[in-house]
Design a protein around this motif. Structure first.
Motif, PDB file in Angstrom:
ATOM      1  N   LEU A 157       0.652  -1.468   0.106  1.00  0.00           N
ATOM      2  CA  LEU A 157      -0.031  -0.117  -0.358  1.00  0.00           C
ATOM      3  C   LEU A 157       1.185   1.427  -0.311  1.00  0.00           C
ATOM      4  O   LEU A 157       0.408   2.289   0.057  1.00  0.00           O
ATOM      5  CB  LEU A 157      -1.277   0.074   1.444  1.00  0.00           C
ATOM      6  N   ARG A 158       1.897   0.989  -0.182  1.00  0.00           N
ATOM      7  CA  ARG A 158       2.953   2.046  -0.589  1.00  0.00           C
ATOM      8  C   ARG A 158       2.636   3.512   0.801  1.00  0.00           C
ATOM      9  O   ARG A 158       2.788   4.419   0.531  1.00  0.00           O
ATOM     10  CB  ARG A 158       3.170   2.787  -1.758  1.00  0.00           C
ATOM     11  N   ILE A 159       2.527   3.014   1.577  1.00  0.00           N
ATOM     12  CA  ILE A 159       2.904   3.958   2.331  1.00  0.00           C
ATOM     13  C   ILE A 159       3.729   4.149   3.389  1.00  0.00           C
ATOM     14  O   ILE A 159       5.064   3.234   3.796  1.00  0.00           O
ATOM     15  CB  ILE A 159       1.898   3.430   4.249  1.00  0.00           C
ATOM     16  N   ASP A 160       4.753   5.360   4.007  1.00  0.00           N
ATOM     17  CA  ASP A 160       6.160   5.311   4.451  1.00  0.00           C
ATOM     18  C   ASP A 160       6.462   5.111   6.051  1.00  0.00           C
ATOM     19  O   ASP A 160       5.893   5.301   6.398  1.00  0.00           O
ATOM     20  CB  ASP A 160       6.512   6.774   3.785  1.00  0.00           C
ATOM     21  N   ALA A 161       7.886   4.288   5.796  1.00  0.00           N
ATOM     22  CA  ALA A 161       8.180   3.969   6.799  1.00  0.00           C
ATOM     23  C   ALA A 161       7.804   4.456   8.429  1.00  0.00           C
ATOM     24  O   ALA A 161       7.122   4.893   9.306  1.00  0.00           O
ATOM     25  CB  ALA A 161       9.353   3.041   6.938  1.00  0.00           C
ATOM     26  N   ALA A 162       8.388   6.046   8.070  1.00  0.00           N
ATOM     27  CA  ALA A 162       7.951   6.994   9.510  1.00  0.00           C
ATOM     28  C   ALA A 162       6.369   6.793   9.579  1.00  0.00           C
ATOM     29  O   ALA A 162       6.371   6.784  11.094  1.00  0.00           O
ATOM     30  CB  ALA A 162       8.186   8.586   9.326  1.00  0.00           C
ATOM     31  N   ARG A 163       5.535   6.799   8.877  1.00  0.00           N
ATOM     32  CA  ARG A 163       3.881   6.999   9.052  1.00  0.00           C
ATOM     33  C   ARG A 163       3.754   5.855   9.422  1.00  0.00           C
ATOM     34  O   ARG A 163       2.397   5.597  10.435  1.00  0.00           O
ATOM     35  CB  ARG A 163       3.529   7.150   8.018  1.00  0.00           C
ATOM     36  N   ILE A 164       3.844   4.617   9.308  1.00  0.00           N
ATOM     37  CA  ILE A 164       3.956   3.405   9.694  1.00  0.00           C
ATOM     38  C   ILE A 164       4.323   2.995  11.417  1.00  0.00           C
ATOM     39  O   ILE A 164       3.904   2.743  12.252  1.00  0.00           O
ATOM     40  CB  ILE A 164       4.200   2.302   8.991  1.00  0.00           C
ATOM     41  N   ALA A 165       5.092   3.551  11.490  1.00  0.00           N
ATOM     42  CA  ALA A 165       5.979   3.432  12.650  1.00  0.00           C
ATOM     43  C   ALA A 165       5.261   4.660  13.848  1.00  0.00           C
ATOM     44  O   ALA A 165       5.558   3.875  14.472  1.00  0.00           O
ATOM     45  CB  ALA A 165       7.623   4.018  12.703  1.00  0.00           C
ATOM     46  N   ARG A 166       4.789   5.575  13.236  1.00  0.00           N
ATOM     47  CA  ARG A 166       3.724   6.880  14.401  1.00  0.00           C
ATOM     48  C   ARG A 166       2.325   5.919  14.723  1.00  0.00           C
ATOM     49  O   ARG A 166       2.287   5.581  15.718  1.00  0.00           O
ATOM     50  CB  ARG A 166       3.615   7.475  13.730  1.00  0.00           C
ATOM     51  N   ALA A 167       2.399   4.918  13.695  1.00  0.00           N
ATOM     52  CA  ALA A 167       0.835   4.395  13.508  1.00  0.00           C
ATOM     53  C   ALA A 167       0.882   3.022  14.402  1.00  0.00           C
ATOM     54  O   ALA A 167       0.400   2.942  15.985  1.00  0.00           O
ATOM     55  CB  ALA A 167      -0.189   3.881  12.281  1.00  0.00           C
ATOM     56  N   PHE A 168       2.142   2.506  14.628  1.00  0.00           N
ATOM     57  CA  PHE A 168       2.730   1.412  15.302  1.00  0.00           C
ATOM     58  C   PHE A 168       3.572   1.729  16.730  1.00  0.00           C
ATOM     59  O   PHE A 168       3.697   1.159  17.991  1.00  0.00           O
ATOM     60  CB  PHE A 168       3.307   0.542  13.935  1.00  0.00           C
ATOM     61  N   LEU A 169       3.276   3.084  16.973  1.00  0.00           N
ATOM     62  CA  LEU A 169       4.534   3.548  18.066  1.00  0.00           C
ATOM     63  C   LEU A 169       5.594   3.064  18.848  1.00  0.00           C
ATOM     64  O   LEU A 169       6.148   2.579  19.513  1.00  0.00           O
ATOM     65  CB  LEU A 169       3.110   3.039  19.525  1.00  0.00           C
ATOM     66  N   ILE A 170       6.217   2.875  17.862  1.00  0.00           N
ATOM     67  CA  ILE A 170       7.904   2.207  17.294  1.00  0.00           C
ATOM     68  C   ILE A 170       8.704   3.378  16.367  1.00  0.00           C
ATOM     69  O   ILE A 170       8.526   4.331  16.277  1.00  0.00           O
ATOM     70  CB  ILE A 170       8.071   1.074  17.358  1.00  0.00           C
TER      71      ILE A 170
END
Lengths: 417, 121
Positions: free
Chosen positions: A137-150
């Motif tokens: 889904l091409r969501i960038d890693a920084a944004r995923i990190a925020r969503a997963f709280l790491i």
């Protein structure tokens, strides 16, 4: 930049938006290397930006991109001499890509395969959903990190590690047999839901990248239902997304202000989408296997009822949240239950539930602080409410929601003077 | 008797391709094993991070990312030799390049008649 370049760039972006996931899945399935597929496709898009302005946009841009990606795959196949078997696969992938470019046939959509690949048990389960979000889904890693709280760096490392494992261990690229689907389904559904929510944050639909995410998530949820028509949870997920989608235009006022669900005008909700949601939810509950997404969809279904009855059955919502917490005690569910309980039993009851939450990283969780702030304000605990609002505002990305929270916070202060 | 020479090495040796000197040492070692007529079989393994561990409990298959045990030195490969006694096997193990930077374990191969012969010599 001239206007020709600009319009070509817009075309390239549009192709990327519509086809990236399909192109990547196609390439990754054939070369067995997600990272290399990403790199070769990235090269192909760069080549498009370079050559399309002078030579014009090709008739079939996707086929052109596949042919361009093939060049990179061929280069790598030549370079990697040590891994003979790997080189053969790359050459094979390049041939397939070339065939599609030449014959003009469509290419199969293998996004779902790629999703299931990311959820293979041979890959660290904690990274399944982030991997899907980034790769498919091409969501960038920084944004995923925020969503997963790491931390972003840690997330980046783990994503790379997972991709290396896929390549080096030869993790198979296929939709697993039916009996192996169930354990992976959870992660796949979680990724689809997270993608939808991520696109959902952009309520006015001004960002085409975000609109792409909600569309892609809806499409994937629909395909999942078709793949496993007898599994209730995919239908629950699809119903949940449809209910949310039905309210898209009601979520902002005509001035672009955030409108909480209880204050939305039900006349703006899409009757067709709500009906489709209800149909899937009914089919799911006929299976008599309740699950997290069916419960979440049922909560939205109660809200949707307001379009017909004019009132919200708050007790039903609180009860469904209770069920949700027992099925899937995520931080989101726990916070939702506290808010729902407060609607029935008052703010102190909700606050008590928030106090009881243990073992979750609440510090960075925006809904926790937003709900806490509202309940503290309702309970007349102005000082604490202001602190919680400040924290929630700090954690809010969405401008309209931030303005909404700032106004509520200021209302608390004026009450006190 | 048949012996397995099990090669253990630190993580760093998995991540970098061996330099020319080390490659040369390995090639020479393999050549001397076959010249001496003791070599039966060998296999090299990819990095421990590529490992997947499986257990079965009842009907359930439990699959886990990563090697069976997280230790500082990990199994990197094996060589099977046939020598008159442990003494010669240990001599061969001592000549193994990995003995310099990791650890080499020598274990006699258990021969089980009922099985299809693993190493036909």
């Amino acid at each position: 930049m001239g206007s020709a370049e600009k319009s070509v760039e817009a075309t390239v972006n549009a192709v990327a938006r519509d086809s990236y996931g399909r192109l990547l899945s196609y390439l990754a399935a054939r070369c067995g290397d997600v990272e290399l597929a990403e790199d070769s496709l990235g090269d192909a898009f760069l080549a498009a930006l370079r050559t399309w302005p002078s030579r014009g946009v090709p008739e079939r841009p996707e086929a052109w991109l596949l042919a361009a990606a093939r060049n990179r795959l061929n280069d790598d196949a030549r370079r990697i001499r040590v891994r003979q078997e790997h080189a053969e696969r790359l050459a094979h992938a390049a041939r397939d890509a070339a065939a599609i470019a030449e014959t003009g046939e469509g290419f199969p959509d293998e996004r779902l395969k790629l999703l299931f690949l990311c959820a293979d048990p041979a890959i660290d389960p904690d990274i399944h959903t982030p991997l899907m979000l980034q790769v498919v889904l091409r969501i960038d890693a920084a944004r995923i990190a925020r969503a997963f709280l790491i931390k972003p760096a840690a997330m980046g490392q783990r994503l790379v590690r997972a991709k290396t494992k896929i390549r080096d261990a030869g993790v198979p690229f296929e939709v697993p047999a039916l009996n192996e689907l169930a354990p992976r389904l959870e992660a796949v559904m979680e990724a689809i839901y997270a993608a939808y929510s991520s696109g959902w944050e952009d309520a006015p639909g001004t960002d085409p990248g975000q609109a792409r995410l909600t569309e892609e998530a809806l499409w994937l949820a629909r395909v999942l239902v078709e793949l496993m028509p007898d599994e209730p949870e995919p239908r629950g997920l699809f119903a949940l997304l449809l209910h949310c989608e039905a309210r898209r235009s009601a979520r902002r006022s005509s001035e672009g202000r955030y409108v909480p669900i209880a204050e939305q005008d039900p006349a703006l909700w899409s009757v067709d989408l709500m009906r489709e949601a209800e149909r899937h939810l009914r089919a799911a509950s006929a299976q008599q296997r309740l699950g997290r997404f069916q419960l979440e969809a049922a909560i939205q279904s109660v809200h949707a009822e307001r379009a017909r009855t004019g009132r919200i059955d708050r007790r039903a919502i609180a009860l469904l949240y209770e069920g949700l917490v027992r099925t899937a005690p995520t931080l989101g569910a726990l916070v939702g239950r506290a808010a729902a309980t407060a609607e029935v039993d008052g703010p102190e009851a909700g606050l008590a539930m928030l106090e009881e939450i243990r073992g979750h990283p609440m510090e960075e969780h925006q809904p926790y602080w937003a709900v806490r702030a509202h309940l503290l304000a309702q309970a007349g605990r102005a000082g604490e409410a202001r602190d919680a609002f400040a924290r929630a505002i700090d954690l809010t990305d969405d401008d309209a929601v931030r303005v909404f929270l700032i106004e509520r916070s200021e209302a608390v202060e004026t009450d006190q003077r | 008797m048949k012996y397995s020479i099990l090669i253990y090495q630190p993580d760093a040796y998995f991540n970098a391709a061996p330099d020319d000197e080390l490659w040369g040492a390995w090639r020479a070692y393999h050549k001397s094993l076959s010249d001496a007529g003791v070599y039966l079989d060998s296999g090299a393994l990819k990095r421990p991070a590529t490992a997947t561990t499986v257990r079965v409990q009842g009907e359930r298959r439990l699959v886990q990312d990563g090697p069976f045990a997280e230790t500082k030195e990990q199994l990197a490969g094996f060589i099977v030799v046939e020598t008159p006694s442990l003494k010669e096997a240990l001599d061969w193990a001592a000549r193994c390049p990995a003995a310099q930077y990791g650890a080499v374990e020598v274990r006699p191969v258990q021969e089980i008649e009922q099985f299809v012969p693993v190493f036909s010599s």
